[in-house]
Design a protein around this motif. Sequence first.
Motif, short mmCIF file in Angstrom:
data_model
loop_
_atom_site.label_atom_id
_atom_site.label_comp_id
_atom_site.label_asym_id
_atom_site.label_seq_id
_atom_site.Cartn_x
_atom_site.Cartn_y
_atom_site.Cartn_z
N LYS A 34 0.84 -1.20 0.00
CA LYS A 34 0.00 0.00 0.00
C LYS A 34 0.88 1.26 0.00
O LYS A 34 0.61 2.22 -0.73
CB LYS A 34 -0.93 -0.02 1.21
CG LYS A 34 -2.00 1.02 1.16
CD LYS A 34 -3.06 0.76 2.22
CE LYS A 34 -4.18 1.76 2.06
NZ LYS A 34 -5.41 1.33 2.67
N SER A 58 8.25 5.37 -12.38
CA SER A 58 7.82 4.50 -11.29
C SER A 58 8.96 4.40 -10.28
O SER A 58 10.12 4.41 -10.64
CB SER A 58 7.50 3.11 -11.80
OG SER A 58 6.40 3.16 -12.67
N TYR A 96 3.96 1.48 -1.12
CA TYR A 96 4.61 1.54 -2.43
C TYR A 96 3.66 2.10 -3.48
O TYR A 96 4.05 2.95 -4.28
CB TYR A 96 5.10 0.15 -2.83
CG TYR A 96 5.59 0.11 -4.26
CD1 TYR A 96 6.85 0.59 -4.59
CD2 TYR A 96 4.76 -0.35 -5.29
CE1 TYR A 96 7.29 0.59 -5.91
CE2 TYR A 96 5.20 -0.35 -6.60
CZ TYR A 96 6.46 0.12 -6.90
OH TYR A 96 6.88 0.14 -8.20
N GLU A 97 2.42 1.63 -3.50
CA GLU A 97 1.45 2.11 -4.47
C GLU A 97 1.20 3.60 -4.30
O GLU A 97 1.11 4.34 -5.28
CB GLU A 97 0.14 1.32 -4.35
CG GLU A 97 0.26 -0.10 -4.85
CD GLU A 97 -0.94 -0.97 -4.49
OE1 GLU A 97 -1.88 -0.48 -3.82
OE2 GLU A 97 -0.93 -2.15 -4.86
N HIS A 98 1.11 4.05 -3.05
CA HIS A 98 0.92 5.48 -2.77
C HIS A 98 2.11 6.28 -3.31
O HIS A 98 1.94 7.32 -3.95
CB HIS A 98 0.75 5.70 -1.27
CG HIS A 98 0.62 7.13 -0.89
ND1 HIS A 98 1.71 7.90 -0.52
CD2 HIS A 98 -0.45 7.94 -0.84
CE1 HIS A 98 1.30 9.12 -0.25
NE2 HIS A 98 -0.01 9.19 -0.43
N GLU A 149 4.20 5.46 -5.72
CA GLU A 149 4.20 5.43 -7.18
C GLU A 149 3.21 6.44 -7.76
O GLU A 149 3.55 7.22 -8.66
CB GLU A 149 3.86 4.02 -7.65
CG GLU A 149 3.91 3.85 -9.15
CD GLU A 149 3.68 2.40 -9.56
OE1 GLU A 149 4.33 1.99 -10.53
OE2 GLU A 149 2.85 1.71 -8.94
#
Length: 156
Positions: free
Chosen positions: A24, A150, A26-28, A30
């Motif tokens: 979570k 990314s 990491y996704e934020h 990115e």
Amino acid sequence: MDVLSRPAEEFENDTSVEAMWAMKAYEHAEVYFNILCSVDPKNLRLTPEDDLIYKIFRDEFPTLDVKLIIENELKSTKEKAKWRPFCERFKNVVEDYSYGTLLRADSTQNYGEENSMLVTRIQFYAIEIARNREGINDLLRKKFSKEEISPKTENI
């Protein structure tokens, strides 16, 4: 019910929950970095409370250089004592204020193993709002517009 919103006491040292939190975060990171590289950061609003967060942050941390955050300094006993009351002010103001969130140490670089640290969501907001308003994140669009933007995934 989202497993990440359940009380921490239910999990003990569950590595699958740690992995979900890391994913979570990491996704934020990115999504945020892609946004930074796509729009003028000065126009970016991270929360409805950006003005309040920035004012209180600069009132309480007027000399903190947000260009380069040194993790050992940020997380020292002395600094934690200053940050704790700052963070708690936003407990009922900013949703998920205490969630673990990745922050870039060096504002001129992308996320990566050597340039990422885990902070609370409100610390992330305070530092990144300051970086955006003070023009520190401005060069990212030029610097990373032709690269893949990314975060670097090695060992985050």
